[in-house]
Scaffold this motif. Sequence first.
Motif, PDB file in Angstrom:
ATOM      1  N   ARG A   1       5.410  -3.839 -18.608  1.00 41.08           N
ATOM      2  CA  ARG A   1       6.339  -3.573 -17.203  1.00 41.08           C
ATOM      3  C   ARG A   1       5.788  -3.313 -15.834  1.00 41.08           C
ATOM      4  O   ARG A   1       5.483  -3.616 -15.038  1.00 41.08           O
ATOM      5  CB  ARG A   1       7.741  -2.264 -17.364  1.00 41.08           C
ATOM      6  CG  ARG A   1       8.188  -2.819 -18.762  1.00 41.08           C
ATOM      7  CD  ARG A   1       9.162  -1.496 -18.903  1.00 41.08           C
ATOM      8  NE  ARG A   1       9.936  -2.185 -19.386  1.00 41.08           N
ATOM      9  CZ  ARG A   1      11.416  -2.457 -19.522  1.00 41.08           C
ATOM     10  NH1 ARG A   1      12.019  -2.060 -18.544  1.00 41.08           N
ATOM     11  NH2 ARG A   1      12.030  -2.279 -20.705  1.00 41.08           N
ATOM     12  N   ASP A   2       4.501  -3.114 -16.229  1.00 40.40           N
ATOM     13  CA  ASP A   2       3.619  -2.559 -14.349  1.00 40.40           C
ATOM     14  C   ASP A   2       3.145  -3.726 -14.454  1.00 40.40           C
ATOM     15  O   ASP A   2       1.915  -3.598 -13.555  1.00 40.40           O
ATOM     16  CB  ASP A   2       3.527  -0.665 -14.605  1.00 40.40           C
ATOM     17  CG  ASP A   2       2.222  -1.344 -15.582  1.00 40.40           C
ATOM     18  OD1 ASP A   2       2.018  -1.808 -16.387  1.00 40.40           O
ATOM     19  OD2 ASP A   2       1.647  -0.307 -16.047  1.00 40.40           O
TER      20      ASP A   2
ATOM     21  N   SER B   1       1.679  -0.435  -9.218  1.00 36.11           N
ATOM     22  CA  SER B   1       3.320  -0.764  -9.733  1.00 36.11           C
ATOM     23  C   SER B   1       3.493   0.850 -11.272  1.00 36.11           C
ATOM     24  O   SER B   1       4.029  -0.152 -12.050  1.00 36.11           O
ATOM     25  CB  SER B   1       2.933  -1.581 -10.295  1.00 36.11           C
ATOM     26  OG  SER B   1       2.941  -3.052  -8.820  1.00 36.11           O
ATOM     27  N   ALA B   2       2.637   1.448 -11.143  1.00 36.73           N
ATOM     28  CA  ALA B   2       3.008   2.376 -12.505  1.00 36.73           C
ATOM     29  C   ALA B   2       4.290   3.432 -12.647  1.00 36.73           C
ATOM     30  O   ALA B   2       4.995   3.067 -14.158  1.00 36.73           O
ATOM     31  CB  ALA B   2       1.737   3.442 -12.434  1.00 36.73           C
ATOM     32  N   ASP B   3       4.805   3.005 -11.361  1.00 41.88           N
ATOM     33  CA  ASP B   3       6.829   3.434 -11.856  1.00 41.88           C
ATOM     34  C   ASP B   3       7.783   2.700 -11.823  1.00 41.88           C
ATOM     35  O   ASP B   3       8.926   2.856 -12.493  1.00 41.88           O
ATOM     36  CB  ASP B   3       7.350   4.104 -10.574  1.00 41.88           C
ATOM     37  CG  ASP B   3       6.976   2.510  -9.454  1.00 41.88           C
ATOM     38  OD1 ASP B   3       6.016   1.958  -9.084  1.00 41.88           O
ATOM     39  OD2 ASP B   3       7.791   2.390  -8.339  1.00 41.88           O
ATOM     40  N   ARG B   4       6.780   0.921 -11.949  1.00 36.98           N
ATOM     41  CA  ARG B   4       7.702   0.074 -12.938  1.00 36.98           C
ATOM     42  C   ARG B   4       8.109   0.576 -14.464  1.00 36.98           C
ATOM     43  O   ARG B   4       9.051  -0.477 -14.892  1.00 36.98           O
ATOM     44  CB  ARG B   4       7.264  -1.295 -12.562  1.00 36.98           C
ATOM     45  CG  ARG B   4       7.034  -1.235 -11.307  1.00 36.98           C
ATOM     46  CD  ARG B   4       6.214  -2.298 -10.971  1.00 36.98           C
ATOM     47  NE  ARG B   4       6.597  -4.120 -11.352  1.00 36.98           N
ATOM     48  CZ  ARG B   4       8.040  -4.633 -11.223  1.00 36.98           C
ATOM     49  NH1 ARG B   4       8.239  -4.556  -9.343  1.00 36.98           N
ATOM     50  NH2 ARG B   4       8.330  -5.411 -11.199  1.00 36.98           N
ATOM     51  N   SER B   5       7.152   0.852 -14.944  1.00 41.69           N
ATOM     52  CA  SER B   5       7.009   1.291 -16.182  1.00 41.69           C
ATOM     53  C   SER B   5       8.568   2.213 -17.329  1.00 41.69           C
ATOM     54  O   SER B   5       8.859   2.150 -18.484  1.00 41.69           O
ATOM     55  CB  SER B   5       6.110   2.015 -17.383  1.00 41.69           C
ATOM     56  OG  SER B   5       4.995   1.507 -16.483  1.00 41.69           O
TER      57      SER B   5
ATOM     58  N   ALA C   1       4.975  -4.237  -3.649  1.00 41.91           N
ATOM     59  CA  ALA C   1       4.530  -4.325  -5.072  1.00 41.91           C
ATOM     60  C   ALA C   1       4.109  -6.138  -4.688  1.00 41.91           C
ATOM     61  O   ALA C   1       3.099  -6.353  -5.930  1.00 41.91           O
ATOM     62  CB  ALA C   1       5.706  -4.231  -5.447  1.00 41.91           C
TER      63      ALA C   1
END
Length: 481
Positions: free
Chosen positions: A304-305, A311-315, A346
């Motif tokens: 996902r990231d 983009s770690a928060d996209r997990s 992003a």
Amino acid sequence: METARPAPSNFGSLAKTVTKILRLRRAATGSGGGGGVGVASDKYKPIMEKLKLSGNLTEYSTMLSEPHKDEDGKQQQEHSQKLSSKDKEAMESLLANLFASISAIKAAYAQLQVAQSPYDPDSIQSADKSVVSELKHLSVLKQCYLKNQLQSHAPPASQSALEAQIQEHRSLLRTYQITTKKLEAEIQLKDSEILSLQAELLSSEKQNRALDARLHPGRSLAALDDLHLSGLNPTHFLTALRYAVKSIRSFVQLMVREMESAGWDLDAAAGSIQPDVLRRKPRHRIFAFESFVCQKMFSDFHRRDFNLSSSADRSAWDQRRFFKEFTDLQFVSLKQAFDGKGQKSALGKFLRAKYLALVHPKMEASFFGDLDQRALVSSGRGFPESAFFAGFAEMARRVWLLHCLFFSFGPEEEGSIFQARRGTRFSEVYMESIAEDDDDDDDTAGVRPPAVGFTVVPGFRVGKTLIQCKVYLSSRVGGRS
């Protein structure tokens, strides 16, 4: 015989007054020096000054009949203070009424303006009457001021200073309320105009995209316009995948032209990517470059990231957030991607990471003679204004959108990405040949069944829908079961 009438009672007082005046003059003369002309003493100066200013003898008698407390000037000072206090109160009342009337006129005029549009005859008539009434009040105040009647009696329709100030504040408040309503109406009108212009803009953009799709087939995402999450299905993902693959092929062609301009040996470059597969087939070497680009661009696509620390928060995102990002970034420009914030930021970081991973420094130096373009991308200060980078950015943007759409499907339609290994036996269920397997004109040609030489474009599974991977087949590679 007539009886003699008595003399008027004020005759005696007049005689006494004249006598006192003569005494005062003699006293003033006697107090002088040898010059014969005397000066009045200090204690009689206030009385003398009043006598000089007054022309009425009755005032003389009034002043001279007063006790001699004015010798030190205290009583006269108290009298003047009383008069000035009355004058001050009268003037404050006059000014307060004046400002109250002016404020009322301003409020009525504001009401008159608002009543013009939309037209309100009752409100216009009421405001007109209010203006006329206040103008009459101002005229009365003017006449009273000119005739000096402020202390003698109050003018008609007048108020005390405090009441007039209260009325003034009420009129000002009414003016502000009317102005606020007028501004709110103008804001609503502007909002409706903005909504109308936004609708026209969306319609124009849609028409432009349709024209662009007709002029440049495959370069526009017009087929995914007006897409909603509730109506999302694997067919939409297949459409986005085709757009991404077309952009990859366009970038590969651009890269090959740069290689030719730089004097590269294309056979050697393709052979370094896929050795012993493209021998004696120069027209197929383009597939090796497409395979290399796809491997770089689709690396970590299943995460996902995208395996990016930025983009770690996209997990933790759900399908709605991914789909919202897809719709928000569907028409974003290259400049917005690099200079934007949030989701656009992003995308910009993804472009930088993939460019640095795909374009080797030696490759860029051979293409452009320096590493200025790479330095600009890695610094994050902007983006190179070159056709090469524009082609890369468009390709990366479509891969990013494909990734957003890939995770927009719910858990029941969770997808996966796959590729065929080298030497795997060809299967029409999971694979699609990207080029026909030509004979190599050797003894073994046609004896061995074709096997996978390498995967060009990976395959995808979305729910129960399977999208075949595109492979390059070669009889030189031994097949595997």
